[in-house]
Enzyme design. Structure first.
Site, short mmCIF file in Angstrom:
data_model
loop_
_atom_site.label_atom_id
_atom_site.label_comp_id
_atom_site.label_asym_id
_atom_site.label_seq_id
_atom_site.Cartn_x
_atom_site.Cartn_y
_atom_site.Cartn_z
N SER A 163 8.21 -3.36 -1.15
CA SER A 163 7.41 -3.81 -2.29
C SER A 163 7.60 -5.30 -2.58
O SER A 163 7.96 -5.69 -3.69
CB SER A 163 7.77 -2.98 -3.54
OG SER A 163 7.51 -1.62 -3.32
N ARG A 172 3.99 9.45 -10.19
CA ARG A 172 3.58 9.50 -11.60
C ARG A 172 2.81 10.78 -11.92
O ARG A 172 2.89 11.31 -13.03
CB ARG A 172 2.71 8.29 -11.95
CG ARG A 172 3.43 6.95 -11.94
CD ARG A 172 2.53 5.83 -12.43
NE ARG A 172 3.13 4.54 -12.17
CZ ARG A 172 2.82 3.74 -11.16
NH1 ARG A 172 1.86 4.12 -10.30
NH2 ARG A 172 3.41 2.59 -10.99
N ALA A 191 0.82 -1.21 0.00
CA ALA A 191 0.00 0.00 0.00
C ALA A 191 0.86 1.26 0.00
O ALA A 191 0.62 2.20 -0.77
CB ALA A 191 -0.95 0.00 1.20
N CYS A 193 2.53 -12.78 0.49
CA CYS A 193 1.77 -13.99 0.16
C CYS A 193 2.66 -15.09 -0.38
O CYS A 193 2.31 -16.27 -0.33
CB CYS A 193 0.68 -13.67 -0.87
SG CYS A 193 -0.49 -12.40 -0.34
N VAL A 213 8.93 4.63 12.57
CA VAL A 213 8.18 5.78 13.06
C VAL A 213 7.65 5.42 14.45
O VAL A 213 6.99 4.40 14.64
CB VAL A 213 7.01 6.13 12.11
CG1 VAL A 213 6.16 7.25 12.71
CG2 VAL A 213 7.56 6.55 10.75
#
Length: 462
Positions: A47, A28, A18, A51, A88
């Site tokens: 990234s 982009r 996400a 799964c 964080v």
């Protein structure tokens, strides 16, 4: 004046599906001169396909890097300031800033933002019990987790593994450990594995797992994990029995990783996930978005919020967030709860509501189960398939489908997923113009056979 702050700054917390999808889509739409993007990731990787971890552990995927869709270097080359091994530790929505800690040096600092994306994912459930943090006990959520488990498997002499939990991760990890030559026991507190299915369908999975040589122990609650003098795990204990173990994998499920959000006073739903609007903006906060495994989403069938941690949703959330942050407009309407998995060559799929889900939201329904084949019965290698379908009484609206079978079974659930999204009735489904040829399907596809039977039962109950 600091010229770098004449442009907006987007801060992203979380470097997986996400978070980095949002960052990439925003990039982009807006150049580095218009939008500075800073992303913080506490792990070593970005990234990647979580799964795929069970298939990497089991040896189907031989190289960890095959699971990585885009490396940190590739993100940085596109103008994203990606900072690995940086956690964080605090959100300050009023001051529009986040506190971070460099996990290598321990150095802490504040970073301001104009727009914030929270993509902190989910964390494996680790029950509060003696021994759960012992050496040799593993959760499997990130590539770092997968690497730690592989290191244990390669360094452990014993060959006894216990998997706690029999959901998607538990079932897939059990098969992976069998593939690596381990003697595997799965301890499951449910009546059958795969609680995302109704128990009658879960029984089919149970039988397949035992056929692989996996020992299934249902209706069993783990109470503690025993360790040896060296601190290493040696057994998993339930109220009735003790199961020797050289390695333990926790497949109990995950919870949204929202401790930061909760401490900052952001709105959470009944399952502990962040609540957003359809644009994935955190409710009540104009400059904060959230997506992925840390949010709750609308179930289009039940009309209620659910926590469904899947990479498919996370990537879509990221695209929606990035579009909105980048000045465009996009929405995420919700989900119908589609998932597919396998154990050995048995394919397991579901979408929509189970019987207990329908009962919980007060829906009256009819349930039917049919046996069919993946191909025309006379065509070579046709395999058995079981389809269960739920339809609302009186209206006949499709509520859910579960499919268990061999090759060609799992992806048939997509027919039902589309029908659910469109709000179709089982009567309408019976005339769907699906592709047919003997190598691919009987004349009546198994999903349509179930729809015909469900439609007849709905008519009979009206």
């Amino acid at each position: 004046m600091n010229m770098s702050r004449t442009r907006e700054r987007l801060v992203v917390i979380g470097g997986d599906a996400a978070g980095m999808s949002a960052a990439s889509q925003a990039r982009r739409l807006k150049s580095p001169d218009e939008l500075e993007i800073v992303a913080f990731e506490r792990g070593h990787f970005t990234s990647y396909s979580a799964c795929g971890i069970p298939y990497w552990v089991g040896g189907d995927v031989t190289d960890r890097d095959e699971l990585i869709a885009r490396t940190p270097e590739e993100h940085r080359a596109r103008g994203i300031d990606l900072r690995l091994r940086t956690e964080v530790t605090e959100l300050d929505p009023d001051g529009q800033r986040v506190r971070t800690r460099d996990l290598e040096s321990g150095e802490e600092s504040w970073t301001s933002y104009d727009k914030l994306v929270i993509a902190t994912g989910a964390r494996p459930i680790r029950p509060d019990m003696p021994g759960v943090d012992a050496a040799g006990v593993h959760g499997v959520q990130t590539l770092d987790d997968g690497q730690a488990l592989l290191d244990t498997l390669e360094g452990t002499r014993g060959r006894r593994a216990v998997v706690v939990g029999a959901g998607y991760i538990g079932v897939e990890m059990a098969e992976a450990l069998i593939n690596r030559g381990y003697e595997v026991t799965v301890v499951n507190r449910g009546s059958e594995p795969m609680s995302t299915l109704d128990p009658d369908m879960g029984r089919l999975v149970h039988d397949a797992m035992e056929g692989l040589g996996i020992t299934m122990v249902n209706d069993a609650e783990v109470t503690k994990i025993l360790t040896g003098e060296d601190g290493w795990v040696r057994a998993v204990v339930t109220q009735e029995r003790e199961f020797p173990a050289d390695v333990v994998v926790l497949g109990i499920g995950v919870r949204p990783e929202t401790a930061l959000a909760k401490a900052a006073g952001l709105p959470l739903g009944p399952h502990g996930g962040l609540l957003t609007d359809r644009s994935m903006r955190v409710r009540g906060h104009e400059d904060i978005w959230s997506g992925g495994d840390c949010v709750e989403v609308l179930d289009l069938v039940s009309g209620q919020e659910r926590h469904i941690p899947l990479g498919t949703h996370a990537n879509k959330h990221g695209q929606v967030i990035g579009t909105n942050v980048g000045g465009g407009y996009a929405t995420f309407p919700g989900v119908v709860g589609t998932a597919v998995s396998k154990v050995c060559d048995l394919e397991i799929a579901r979408t929509g509501l189970r019987e207990k889900d329908a009962h919980r939201v007060g829906l009256r329904f009819e349930a039917v189960t049919i046996e069919s084949t993946s191909r025309a019965g006379y065509y070579p290698n046709a395999s058995a398939m079981t389809v269960k379908m739920l339809a609302e009484q009186r209206t006949g609206r499709l509520l859910g489908v579960q499919i268990v079978g061999r090759e060609g079974a799992g992806k048939r659930v997509d027919i039902a997923a589309v029908a659910l999204t469109a709000g179709m009735t089982v009567e309408q489904m019976t005339v769907l113009d699906l592709g047919y040829a003997p190598p691919f399907s009987p004349v009546w596809d198994p999903v349509l056979v179930a729809a015909r039977k469900a439609a007849a039962k709905v008519r009979g109950s009206s």
